[in-house]
Design a protein around this motif. Structure first.
Motif, short mmCIF file in Angstrom:
data_model
loop_
_atom_site.label_atom_id
_atom_site.label_comp_id
_atom_site.label_asym_id
_atom_site.label_seq_id
_atom_site.Cartn_x
_atom_site.Cartn_y
_atom_site.Cartn_z
N GLY A 143 -35.52 -17.28 45.21
CA GLY A 143 -35.91 -15.97 45.55
C GLY A 143 -35.17 -15.12 45.27
N LEU A 144 -33.98 -15.47 43.76
CA LEU A 144 -32.91 -14.79 43.47
C LEU A 144 -32.98 -14.52 41.99
N PRO A 145 -32.53 -13.10 41.19
CA PRO A 145 -32.51 -13.37 40.20
C PRO A 145 -30.87 -14.31 40.21
N LYS A 146 -30.84 -14.17 38.49
CA LYS A 146 -29.55 -14.78 38.21
C LYS A 146 -28.48 -13.69 38.57
N GLU A 147 -28.86 -12.15 38.19
CA GLU A 147 -27.87 -11.42 38.11
C GLU A 147 -27.02 -11.43 39.70
N GLU A 148 -28.27 -12.01 41.15
CA GLU A 148 -27.02 -11.61 42.04
C GLU A 148 -26.19 -12.77 42.50
N PRO A 149 -24.85 -13.24 42.77
CA PRO A 149 -23.65 -13.32 43.02
C PRO A 149 -24.13 -14.66 43.11
N THR A 150 -24.87 -14.75 44.92
CA THR A 150 -25.07 -16.15 45.44
C THR A 150 -26.32 -17.10 44.34
N PHE A 151 -26.99 -15.92 43.80
CA PHE A 151 -28.42 -17.37 42.87
C PHE A 151 -27.65 -18.55 42.14
N TRP A 152 -25.82 -18.71 42.27
CA TRP A 152 -25.78 -19.91 41.16
C TRP A 152 -25.52 -20.86 42.90
N ASP A 153 -24.92 -20.11 44.07
CA ASP A 153 -24.98 -21.26 45.18
C ASP A 153 -26.29 -21.95 45.35
N LYS A 154 -26.96 -20.99 45.65
CA LYS A 154 -28.51 -21.88 45.95
C LYS A 154 -28.61 -22.71 44.60
N PHE A 155 -28.34 -22.61 43.16
CA PHE A 155 -28.74 -23.65 42.28
C PHE A 155 -28.25 -24.51 42.67
N GLN A 156 -26.60 -24.67 42.43
CA GLN A 156 -26.07 -25.92 42.48
C GLN A 156 -27.33 -27.10 44.26
N GLN A 157 -27.84 -26.61 45.10
CA GLN A 157 -27.85 -27.44 46.27
C GLN A 157 -29.54 -28.06 45.15
N ILE A 158 -29.95 -27.22 44.19
CA ILE A 158 -31.05 -28.26 43.59
C ILE A 158 -30.16 -28.97 42.54
N GLU A 159 -29.69 -28.49 41.68
CA GLU A 159 -29.73 -28.93 40.54
C GLU A 159 -27.24 -28.83 40.61
N PRO A 160 -27.02 -29.76 41.29
CA PRO A 160 -25.21 -29.73 41.03
C PRO A 160 -24.50 -29.79 39.74
N PHE A 161 -23.74 -29.10 39.57
CA PHE A 161 -23.44 -28.78 38.29
C PHE A 161 -21.51 -28.77 39.12
N GLU A 162 -20.42 -29.04 38.30
CA GLU A 162 -19.12 -28.39 37.27
C GLU A 162 -18.42 -27.83 37.47
N LYS A 163 -18.65 -26.69 37.52
CA LYS A 163 -17.91 -25.28 37.16
C LYS A 163 -17.76 -25.70 35.90
N SER A 164 -16.70 -25.71 35.66
CA SER A 164 -15.00 -26.44 34.65
C SER A 164 -15.45 -26.90 33.74
N ARG A 165 -16.86 -27.75 33.95
CA ARG A 165 -16.67 -28.63 32.90
C ARG A 165 -19.01 -28.31 32.68
N ALA A 166 -19.43 -27.07 32.57
CA ALA A 166 -20.54 -26.56 32.17
C ALA A 166 -20.41 -24.92 31.13
N LEU A 167 -21.13 -25.10 30.44
CA LEU A 167 -21.41 -24.11 29.30
C LEU A 167 -22.50 -23.23 29.76
N PHE A 168 -23.16 -22.32 30.29
CA PHE A 168 -23.54 -21.41 30.21
C PHE A 168 -24.31 -20.21 29.36
N VAL A 169 -24.79 -20.08 28.24
CA VAL A 169 -25.60 -19.33 27.20
C VAL A 169 -26.73 -18.45 27.53
#
Length: 217
Positions: A143-169
């Motif tokens: 329900g949110l595009p990736k441009e929205e700051p809260t997108f990644w909070d919602k993403f973490q709920q279904i696909e948890p990841f460690e921010k310090s050990r993640a690469l995003f392209v």
């Protein structure tokens, strides 16, 4: 450029990053205006001007990426129109090499896309890339595009990841800025999302023209 020993999760955009953005640019700037002009009895120039204004009014929102939204707004079957030119869907150079290498290194690979589910299904069918991903997350499901700051909070709920050990392209500056604000440690911008268009500026991010520059190993 990248210390792969420091990365567990690889998050990848689709359009412009894994796939050539030429398909999308041609579709929205040429094919849709042509079909819209035909349906309305407009000149192509009038159709292009009207659609450009409509596009700009919702750019960066979920509606901009929504096939169903544009089908309703324009009175056209957008999914069907995409299928008319699906021969233009193409994978960027060295993407498959990168995905195969990353899988052999046992990284978790997640496709994170703003594309609507119907567009996503068409492109996965055409490219046969889906088997390379451990998960596929579509922003329309959140329900949110990736441009929205809260997108990644919602993403973490279904696909948890460690921010310090993640690469995003990604190729989008606004999306990468949002990811940077969220705290994702490794960020890379694709400088040539449309192979027939000009290269973009890195704008302060690590940047590549194609995936050969960051092949693991």
């Amino acid at each position: 450029m990248i210390d792969w020993n420091q990365i567990d999760t690889i998050l990848l955009d689709m359009d412009g990053t894994l796939l050539d953005l030429h398909f999308d640019n041609y579709f929205w700037l040429e094919h849709v205006p042509r079909r819209y002009a035909e349906s309305r009895g407009f000149s192509l120039e009038r159709a292009k001007a009207e659609l450009l204004s409509r596009y700009q009014s919702v750019e960066g929102t979920l509606e901009w990426y929504c096939v169903d939204h544009w089908s309703r707004e324009l009175g056209l079957d957008i999914a069907l129109l995409k299928a008319e030119v699906d021969h233009l869907i193409a994978v960027h150079p060295h993407v498959v090499d990168f995905l195969e290498s990353a899988r052999s290194w046992e990284k978790r690979i997640v496709l994170v896309t703003n594309a609507h589910q119907k567009a996503l299904a068409l492109k996965m069918e055409r490219t046969k890339l889906q088997g390379y991903f451990d998960a596929v997350v579509c922003s329309h499901d959140l329900g949110l595009p990736k441009e929205e700051p809260t997108f990644w909070d919602k993403f973490q709920q279904i696909e948890p990841f460690e921010k310090s050990r993640a690469l995003f392209v990604d190729d989008s500056l606004s999306v990468l800025e949002s990811a940077r604000d969220y705290g994702i440690a490794w960020l890379i911008r694709v400088l040539k999302p449309d192979t027939r268009g000009p290269a973009r500026e890195s704008e302060g991010f690590m940047a590549i023209e194609d995936f050969s520059a960051i092949l693991p190993g």
